[in-house]
Design a protein around this motif. Structure first.
Motif, PDB file in Angstrom:
ATOM      1  N   ALA A  13      10.204   0.122   1.350  1.00  0.00           N
ATOM      2  CA  ALA A  13      11.398  -0.718   1.485  1.00  0.00           C
ATOM      3  C   ALA A  13      11.786  -0.887   2.943  1.00  0.00           C
ATOM      4  O   ALA A  13      12.163  -1.987   3.381  1.00  0.00           O
ATOM      5  CB  ALA A  13      12.551  -0.098   0.691  1.00  0.00           C
ATOM      6  N   HIS A  14      11.673   0.181   3.730  1.00  0.00           N
ATOM      7  CA  HIS A  14      12.000   0.085   5.153  1.00  0.00           C
ATOM      8  C   HIS A  14      10.970  -0.743   5.911  1.00  0.00           C
ATOM      9  O   HIS A  14      11.317  -1.504   6.815  1.00  0.00           O
ATOM     10  CB  HIS A  14      12.085   1.484   5.763  1.00  0.00           C
ATOM     11  CG  HIS A  14      13.273   2.259   5.282  1.00  0.00           C
ATOM     12  ND1 HIS A  14      13.332   3.642   5.313  1.00  0.00           N
ATOM     13  CD2 HIS A  14      14.438   1.858   4.718  1.00  0.00           C
ATOM     14  CE1 HIS A  14      14.487   4.044   4.818  1.00  0.00           C
ATOM     15  NE2 HIS A  14      15.177   2.976   4.440  1.00  0.00           N
ATOM     16  N   LEU A  52      18.447   0.694  -3.696  1.00  0.00           N
ATOM     17  CA  LEU A  52      17.806  -0.506  -4.219  1.00  0.00           C
ATOM     18  C   LEU A  52      18.661  -1.739  -3.973  1.00  0.00           C
ATOM     19  O   LEU A  52      18.164  -2.776  -3.518  1.00  0.00           O
ATOM     20  CB  LEU A  52      17.538  -0.337  -5.719  1.00  0.00           C
ATOM     21  CG  LEU A  52      17.009  -1.568  -6.454  1.00  0.00           C
ATOM     22  CD1 LEU A  52      15.695  -2.026  -5.858  1.00  0.00           C
ATOM     23  CD2 LEU A  52      16.848  -1.262  -7.941  1.00  0.00           C
ATOM     24  N   ILE A  53      19.963  -1.650  -4.249  1.00  0.00           N
ATOM     25  CA  ILE A  53      20.849  -2.809  -4.055  1.00  0.00           C
ATOM     26  C   ILE A  53      20.912  -3.195  -2.585  1.00  0.00           C
ATOM     27  O   ILE A  53      20.841  -4.380  -2.225  1.00  0.00           O
ATOM     28  CB  ILE A  53      22.248  -2.508  -4.609  1.00  0.00           C
ATOM     29  CG1 ILE A  53      22.196  -2.361  -6.131  1.00  0.00           C
ATOM     30  CG2 ILE A  53      23.234  -3.600  -4.227  1.00  0.00           C
ATOM     31  CD1 ILE A  53      23.508  -1.939  -6.751  1.00  0.00           C
ATOM     32  N   TYR A  90       0.828  -1.210   0.000  1.00  0.00           N
ATOM     33  CA  TYR A  90       0.000   0.000   0.000  1.00  0.00           C
ATOM     34  C   TYR A  90       0.862   1.260   0.000  1.00  0.00           C
ATOM     35  O   TYR A  90       0.466   2.284  -0.567  1.00  0.00           O
ATOM     36  CB  TYR A  90      -0.937  -0.006   1.197  1.00  0.00           C
ATOM     37  CG  TYR A  90      -1.972  -1.112   1.144  1.00  0.00           C
ATOM     38  CD1 TYR A  90      -2.664  -1.386  -0.035  1.00  0.00           C
ATOM     39  CD2 TYR A  90      -2.258  -1.887   2.251  1.00  0.00           C
ATOM     40  CE1 TYR A  90      -3.598  -2.397  -0.104  1.00  0.00           C
ATOM     41  CE2 TYR A  90      -3.200  -2.901   2.204  1.00  0.00           C
ATOM     42  CZ  TYR A  90      -3.862  -3.155   1.030  1.00  0.00           C
ATOM     43  OH  TYR A  90      -4.791  -4.163   0.958  1.00  0.00           O
ATOM     44  N   LEU A  91       2.033   1.201   0.619  1.00  0.00           N
ATOM     45  CA  LEU A  91       2.953   2.341   0.566  1.00  0.00           C
ATOM     46  C   LEU A  91       3.460   2.546  -0.858  1.00  0.00           C
ATOM     47  O   LEU A  91       3.612   3.682  -1.319  1.00  0.00           O
ATOM     48  CB  LEU A  91       4.121   2.119   1.530  1.00  0.00           C
ATOM     49  CG  LEU A  91       3.789   2.267   3.014  1.00  0.00           C
ATOM     50  CD1 LEU A  91       4.959   1.803   3.873  1.00  0.00           C
ATOM     51  CD2 LEU A  91       3.453   3.716   3.347  1.00  0.00           C
ATOM     52  N   CYS A  92       3.720   1.442  -1.548  1.00  0.00           N
ATOM     53  CA  CYS A  92       4.118   1.557  -2.960  1.00  0.00           C
ATOM     54  C   CYS A  92       2.988   2.154  -3.793  1.00  0.00           C
ATOM     55  O   CYS A  92       3.222   2.987  -4.671  1.00  0.00           O
ATOM     56  CB  CYS A  92       4.501   0.182  -3.512  1.00  0.00           C
ATOM     57  SG  CYS A  92       6.044  -0.503  -2.861  1.00  0.00           S
ATOM     58  N   LYS A  93       1.754   1.737  -3.514  1.00  0.00           N
ATOM     59  CA  LYS A  93       0.610   2.270  -4.254  1.00  0.00           C
ATOM     60  C   LYS A  93       0.470   3.774  -4.037  1.00  0.00           C
ATOM     61  O   LYS A  93      -0.010   4.494  -4.921  1.00  0.00           O
ATOM     62  CB  LYS A  93      -0.675   1.562  -3.819  1.00  0.00           C
ATOM     63  CG  LYS A  93      -0.724   0.081  -4.161  1.00  0.00           C
ATOM     64  CD  LYS A  93      -1.050  -0.171  -5.608  1.00  0.00           C
ATOM     65  CE  LYS A  93      -2.510  -0.034  -5.890  1.00  0.00           C
ATOM     66  NZ  LYS A  93      -2.866  -0.447  -7.273  1.00  0.00           N
ATOM     67  N   SER A  94       0.879   4.247  -2.854  1.00  0.00           N
ATOM     68  CA  SER A  94       0.810   5.678  -2.570  1.00  0.00           C
ATOM     69  C   SER A  94       2.027   6.429  -3.100  1.00  0.00           C
ATOM     70  O   SER A  94       2.098   7.653  -2.975  1.00  0.00           O
ATOM     71  CB  SER A  94       0.673   5.916  -1.066  1.00  0.00           C
ATOM     72  OG  SER A  94       1.843   5.511  -0.384  1.00  0.00           O
TER      73      SER A  94
END
Length: 673
Positions: free
Chosen positions: A410-411, A469-470, A399-403
């Motif tokens: 990631a955290h 990202l890595i 849901y954080l990605c959707k926002s």
């Protein structure tokens, strides 16, 4: 032109200003100035009331409008609170316009006008008893929900009709249950623990004519009714479920001793099972359905009024669902309260809700695309079902990605909501790992409501920087051993890092090919990688050297990886087996791809594996070579591939017996043509 006197005359309705003092209640009288008196047409003398300045110049008998019997001006009416044994006084007498107060139809059509024990002729609007009778007649069974007549619409009335029919059927089935069944010991099922074959249990044999009470018939009838209710409109469904709950809560088990008959035949097991289904459905409806506030409260109050038996006490407060406008809930959703608790009159109040309610709130918020509110709610709410709540909280990163907040997502994968739970990364599947990396890399998200839903992808925000990202990708692998030991996850990491940060709407990554960096840089990366991986295992915050993100070429990077996989035998074997499996399943896809890429690409691909120092890795090149040899009609460029092998000196390299034999065999095919 001045209108004539006749045109100015109109019908006049006189209504008493003070209904409480009126002897006629709500009656209506009509005065018609145009109608001539029947006996004479002479005007009456003027009568003047000096005190109120009222002048009456003409009088006539009014037309009587439809009215309740107690308002009739032609027949006197006697009022009592609840007398219904027989008509009082002249209450049974009616005029043509008298209506029944209970039936709301002409008194001449009322079937219970003078029937003893009913006597609708005595009904009036000043009695609570008769008002209740009227409400029941008009609202039917819905009167038990304490609904106002104005609240009752077609859906509620339909649900009430179905509920009334069900109660009648249920009464018949419940009476059968109370009658029980007499069973002889020869056919008597053993109800003891452990069960024995019929006739072999001494305890059961001693009860040669014991009466058995099986609730199965009632359970089946109630289940069928609930199935029907779920297909109706929300208001009708709620009425039917609540009515069914009240009925089964009144059922008693007549057996003196406990009878182990199973979950549908034993009342004390079957009723809680049915109530669980009813309350779960109603909890969701109170959250998802936009019932008017008054109707919402009456549904809850009705359930609270049900007298639950001792084996159903756990459902007492199950419908105390917090409304959407509750101050604690609204402050959490708006981000003003991150803990989900507040102090009220010196006591701490927590945002504590059952799992079906939490799921329903999530569903409604997600439908409205209020993803930030979903995250705030899941982080603050508490529940008795900790495992179920943990499963829902695992969706917070999505849901954080959707926002569009990919960094927080990631955290949140690595940090649990509270100190007593483990992080979401521990439960990631390989597919979810791939989707998260794809979202972090591209800044796009699946268009569906769940991470596993197929469909188009849409842009949501800026992607993560390569360094972040890595680090996050490697941390996820080290947090989850099933991901760490899965070669597919490592290949996913390589594929995504080697792809562009632009994504097709279908969700397919666009490959990226860059020039090979200098050899010194490659050695520097290898030297730094070992220490970096050790730091990632031991610490959370790790800084990556800036030079590590210099451009890389796909093939040289793959060779570098393959060479160092040979140090970990189990990882090497797993990776090779995975690649061989994919090549076997995707032969047609590979051949089509090679047709587009040409002999130069295929030659570099084959040489990459055939020249590996580990024989296990060479098997990938040999398998690919056999695919081409078996499908030469689809590989018109195969002869050019032989030239590539000659120029690369592949035939003279010490590849090993098997590899050398297969390469020579392939080249000889074209030399003999």
């Amino acid at each position: 032109m001045r209108p004539s006197k006749k045109e100015e005359e109109q019908n006049i309705i006189l209504i008493s200003d003070d209904e409480a003092e009126s002897t006629l209640g709500s009656s209506v009288l009509l005065v018609d100035p145009l109608e001539k008196p029947a006996l004479e047409e002479e005007k009456s003398e003027e009568v003047v009331d000096e005190e109120c300045d009222l002048v009456v110049t003409f009088c006539k008998k009014a037309n009587v409008m439809p009215h309740a019997r107690y308002d009739c001006t032609m027949h006197p009416f006697e009022r009592t609170e609840c007398d219904r044994c027989s008509p009082l006084g002249k209450n049974a007498d009616i005029c043509d316009q008298c209506y029944c107060y209970i039936c709301d139809k002409l008194a001449s059509e009322c079937e219970n006008w003078t029937v003893p024990a009913l006597c609708h002729c005595n009904a009036h609007n000043k009695s609570k008893f008769w008002k209740d009778q009227r409400d029941f007649a008009l609202a039917g069974i819905l009167v038990m929900f304490n609904l106002e007549l104005a609240d009752i619409d077609a859906d509620l009335r339909h649900g009430g009709d179905l509920l009334l029919k069900f109660i009648q059927e249920l009464s018949v089935e419940y009476n059968k249950y109370l009658a029980g069944e007499e069973m002889l010991h020869t056919q008597h099922e053993c109800f003891c623990l452990p069960k024995l074959p019929p006739g072999q249990c001494d305890v059961c044999r001693s009860r040669s004519m014991e009466v058995v009470y099986k609730y199965s018939g009632v359970f089946t009838l109630v289940t069928r009714f609930l199935n029907q209710a779920e297909k109706e409109n929300p208001k009708a469904t709620a009425v039917m479920f609540l009515g069914a709950a009240k009925e089964i809560a009144l059922h008693k088990d007549p057996a003196i001793n406990w009878q182990n008959l199973g979950h549908t035949a034993s009342l004390k097991i079957a009723v809680p099972c049915l109530l669980q289904r009813i309350t779960t459905r109603l909890q969701r409806m109170l959250v998802l359905c936009d019932f008017p506030k008054s109707l919402h409260e009456k549904f809850v109050n009705f359930f609270q009024s049900i007298s639950l038996p001792c084996h159903c006490f756990g459902f007492s407060n199950s419908l105390n669902v917090m409304p959407w406008d509750h101050v604690l809930l609204t402050t959490v959703l708006k981000g003003q309260n991150v803990t989900g608790q507040r102090t009220l009159r010196g006591r701490k109040v927590f945002l504590w809700e059952p799992l079906p309610v939490i799921e329903a709130r999530m569903e409604k918020l997600v439908d409205k695309k209020n993803y930030k509110e979903v995250v705030r709610y899941l982080r603050a709410v508490k529940c008795n079902d900790t495992k179920g709540l943990r499963h829902l909280r695992d969706k917070i990163p999505f849901y954080l990605c959707k926002s569009g907040d990919f960094l927080d997502a990631a955290h949140s994968l690595l940090f649990p909501v509270n100190s007593l739970a483990c992080c979401t990364a521990c439960r990631l599947t390989p597919f979810e790992y791939e989707v998260y990396l794809k979202m972090f890399r591209t800044g796009s998200v699946p268009g569906g409501k769940d991470i596993l839903d197929p469909g188009l992808w849409i842009a949501a925000g800026p992607p993560l920087k390569d360094g972040v990202l890595i680090k996050q990708a490697l941390k996820l692998l080290y947090c989850n051993m099933s991901l760490y030991r899965n070669p597919k996850c490592w290949s996913t990491l390589i594929m995504i890092l080697g792809s562009s940060n632009f994504l097709e709407k279908s969700g397919h990554l666009l490959p990226m090919s860059l020039k090979e960096p200098p050899l010194d840089f490659q050695k520097g990366v290898l030297a730094a990688s070992c220490g970096l991986l050790k730091e990632l295992k031991a610490k959370i915050n790790v800084s990556l050297p800036p030079s590590i993100f210099s451009p890389q070429n796909n093939f040289w990077a793959l060779r570098l990886l393959l060479d160092h996989l040979s140090y970990e035998e189990n990882v090497l074997h797993g990776t090779v087996n995975l690649i061989l499996r994919d090549l076997h399943c995707q032969k047609a896809t590979m051949l089509k791809l090679w047709q587009n890429l040409g002999p130069q690409y295929v030659g570099e691909f084959l040489c990459l594996f055939l020249t590996c120092r580990h024989q296990k890795m060479q098997s990938i090149g040999l398998f690919s070579l056999n695919i081409i040899a078996e499908n030469l009609h689809m590989c018109p460029w195969a002869k050019h591939l032989c030239n590539f092998f000659h120029n690369a000196g592949l035939r003279h390299l010490p590849l090993g017996t098997a590899a050398h034999h297969e390469v020579s065999k392939f080249i000889n095919i074209f030399e003999n043509l």
